[in-house]
Design an enzyme around this catalytic site. Structure first.
Site, PDB file in Angstrom:
ATOM      1  N   GLY A   7       0.761  -1.284   0.172  1.00 24.43           N
ATOM      2  CA  GLY A   7       0.057  -0.076  -0.152  1.00 24.43           C
ATOM      3  C   GLY A   7       0.910   1.367  -0.019  1.00 24.43           C
ATOM      4  O   GLY A   7       1.556   1.370   0.762  1.00 24.43           O
ATOM      5  N   LYS A 178      -8.344   6.677  18.799  1.00 27.01           N
ATOM      6  CA  LYS A 178      -8.183   7.095  17.223  1.00 27.01           C
ATOM      7  C   LYS A 178      -9.244   7.060  16.640  1.00 27.01           C
ATOM      8  O   LYS A 178      -9.712   7.979  15.994  1.00 27.01           O
ATOM      9  CB  LYS A 178      -6.990   6.157  16.628  1.00 27.01           C
ATOM     10  CG  LYS A 178      -6.801   6.407  15.291  1.00 27.01           C
ATOM     11  CD  LYS A 178      -5.454   7.351  15.062  1.00 27.01           C
ATOM     12  CE  LYS A 178      -5.198   7.729  13.586  1.00 27.01           C
ATOM     13  NZ  LYS A 178      -4.998   6.698  12.910  1.00 27.01           N
ATOM     14  N   ASN A 186     -13.374  13.555  10.852  1.00 25.92           N
ATOM     15  CA  ASN A 186     -13.111  13.087   9.192  1.00 25.92           C
ATOM     16  C   ASN A 186     -14.722  13.544   8.880  1.00 25.92           C
ATOM     17  O   ASN A 186     -14.620  14.260   7.631  1.00 25.92           O
ATOM     18  CB  ASN A 186     -12.941  11.766   9.217  1.00 25.92           C
ATOM     19  CG  ASN A 186     -11.478  11.514   8.839  1.00 25.92           C
ATOM     20  OD1 ASN A 186     -10.955  12.498   7.936  1.00 25.92           O
ATOM     21  ND2 ASN A 186     -10.644  10.793   9.269  1.00 25.92           N
ATOM     22  N   ASN A 196      -9.729  21.359   9.476  1.00 23.09           N
ATOM     23  CA  ASN A 196      -9.863  20.818  10.809  1.00 23.09           C
ATOM     24  C   ASN A 196      -9.997  22.115  11.889  1.00 23.09           C
ATOM     25  O   ASN A 196     -10.662  21.631  13.004  1.00 23.09           O
ATOM     26  CB  ASN A 196      -8.768  20.000  11.255  1.00 23.09           C
ATOM     27  CG  ASN A 196      -8.795  18.524  10.613  1.00 23.09           C
ATOM     28  OD1 ASN A 196      -9.266  18.649   9.518  1.00 23.09           O
ATOM     29  ND2 ASN A 196      -7.512  17.916  10.719  1.00 23.09           N
ATOM     30  N   SER A 245      -8.650  13.788   5.482  1.00 20.43           N
ATOM     31  CA  SER A 245      -8.460  12.935   4.440  1.00 20.43           C
ATOM     32  C   SER A 245      -9.765  12.680   3.796  1.00 20.43           C
ATOM     33  O   SER A 245     -10.280  12.316   2.695  1.00 20.43           O
ATOM     34  CB  SER A 245      -7.728  11.442   4.942  1.00 20.43           C
ATOM     35  OG  SER A 245      -8.560  10.856   5.812  1.00 20.43           O
ATOM     36  N   GLU A 257     -13.267   6.436   3.996  1.00 14.73           N
ATOM     37  CA  GLU A 257     -13.435   5.392   4.775  1.00 14.73           C
ATOM     38  C   GLU A 257     -14.561   5.437   5.748  1.00 14.73           C
ATOM     39  O   GLU A 257     -14.584   5.062   7.093  1.00 14.73           O
ATOM     40  CB  GLU A 257     -12.019   5.717   5.752  1.00 14.73           C
ATOM     41  CG  GLU A 257     -10.574   5.388   4.951  1.00 14.73           C
ATOM     42  CD  GLU A 257      -9.512   5.505   5.783  1.00 14.73           C
ATOM     43  OE1 GLU A 257      -8.930   4.281   6.076  1.00 14.73           O
ATOM     44  OE2 GLU A 257      -9.166   6.584   6.303  1.00 14.73           O
TER      45      GLU A 257
END
Lengths: 292, 292
Positions: A7, A178, A186, A196, A245, A257
């Site tokens: 990756g 996390k 996110n 942010n 992201s 995600e």
């Protein structure tokens, strides 16, 4: 040590760039153009004003992973392609997984032929080209063992001052924390299309962040809510100028995600029979914006 | 009849353009340039492919409203400037208020020296210039009386086939239903930055709309929820290509009508001691994006 990195998103490239100073690192890419580029020019690591070219990295687009330590840095939703290959591998390996979220953890339990480690990446990083990565926030990778009877990973081999590794006594807890920060920062930044820092600076957005935080921390069973909320806000302040992201993925029309982060919390809420209207709302807001 | 129209947003201009065919209409603008422009060129009314110039409209930037019927078409948050002037008016007048939302209704109760009418505007309209308005959706204006002992407004004078007026037996109900549609469509389209049609076409956004609908209809005491939900979706389909006023206000960095719509529902929820997490979330999402 020989290390394979599967990756080449920002996290994979960041690991490759730092670990290549002490180890023999091979990165596995999906596209041949990218491995050709890395083999030819190396990886460019940007840190503040410094720009280093890391030449000692090999890149391959094949799928026969031979290194005794493999760092798997693909996105959670790409694991479906990688896990079957790892399962077939006959030799026992050390596999370090660096995904966000928790929804992939059950999948990893089928890898009992290997030693499986879970890492929480607390670095800021941004891939700015096929062979360029920026280290935008100093952090640490916290590592724990998935199977209780396997040997712990020897982190002294990997650790360096500029790229620290740390043993997580309780990986589930550090992963949960996390995940909590990811669940707040996110999707909200992606939905509101803000950096942010806006989540601490704009009082309306702070209120939204706090409401999302409360639902998520309830599901994760976080007990010291005030301290944890302060940590999330501290991340927003420290990365005030960053675009998350998920915001970048949303704007580029890429898959996000969201399933690994909010999707996981929704599944947990269902198991716990708890209503989480805001998490559900956020899930659909981000999911609805993904291009099919 | 002599009619004064206060406020030259899309609704005020739409009323002026249609009513000027049968009545002597004066529009009251805030800016002299706008009244000069209208006096000189008239109002341009766009309906489908047709473009009509309505010349018989007078415009004034003054504040001495002399007509026996005044249509107040400013935004809810601009009423604070207009109500004191109306209170000072000695002659008894017919005042027709055309604001979205319900939060201004209590304020109107201080106008007991006049006949006060509440109108629900179910037209689609879009102001495309200082003297240009597009009629983007055929609809009706439903009118009811605020004070039970005042005479009803003679709607036959105002009514025409292309610009219909209708008596609302229960203005609170028709206003509630309008508010409900506004509460679902306006903030969601503003937040997601999508056209109205996306709320029916994108299944994720439909889910979000349904959740917001449920909280709002609960607060408004709507009993026939399924039928009303279908109506809201029907509005989205009929206005699929429209960008809602709140989306346009948000994108232009203007003040929005969020206080009159979601703010009102939050106040009601407080009175009813009901939790409305999504309405609160939406309120802050839109409010946080307003420029100070």
């Amino acid at each position: 040590m020989e290390i394979g990195i599967i990756g080449t998103g920002s996290v994979g490239m960041l690991c490759a760039a730092y670990l290549a100073k002490e180890h023999i690192v091979t990165v596995y890419t999906r596209r041949k153009e990218q491995s050709d580029l890395i083999n030819e020019k190396g990886i460019i690591l940007i840190h503040g004003d410094q720009k280093t070219t890391v030449k000692d990295v090999k890149a391959r687009s094949g799928k026969d992973f031979k290194e005794p330590l493999l760092i798997i840095a693909v996105k959670q939703y790409q694991l479906g392609d990688v896990l079957p290959l790892l399962k077939e591998t006959k030799e026992r390996k050390n596999l370090l997984f660096l995904q966000n979220g928790m929804s992939h953890i059950p999948m990893l339990e089928s890898l009992e032929g290997h030693n499986v480690y879970i890492g929480s990446v607390e670095h800021g990083s941004l891939k700015t080209g096929d062979a360029t990565v920026a280290h935008t926030g100093a952090g640490v990778i916290k590592v724990g063992s998935l199977f209780p009877d396997q040997p712990p990973l020897t982190l002294t081999d990997l650790h360096s001052e500029r790229f620290p590794f740390e043993a997580a006594r309780n990986w589930k807890e550090s992963h949960s924390r996390k995940l909590l920060a990811n669940a707040v920062i996110n999707p909200l930044t992606a939905l509101l299309k803000v950096k942010n820092g806006e989540l601490t600076e704009n009082p309306h957005y702070s209120r939204m962040a706090k409401s999302v935080f409360k639902e998520a921390s309830g599901i994760l069973g976080i007990t010291d809510e005030n301290a944890e909320w302060e940590k999330v806000m501290e991340i927003c302040r420290r990365t005030a100028e960053n675009r998350s992201s998920m915001l970048r993925d949303t704007e580029a029309g890429r898959k996000t995600e969201i399933d690994g982060i909010i999707g996981y919390l929704l599944d947990e809420a269902k198991k716990q029979n708890t209503r989480v209207p805001l998490l559900e709302f956020l899930y659909h807001a981000v999911k609805g914006g993904e291009k099919e």
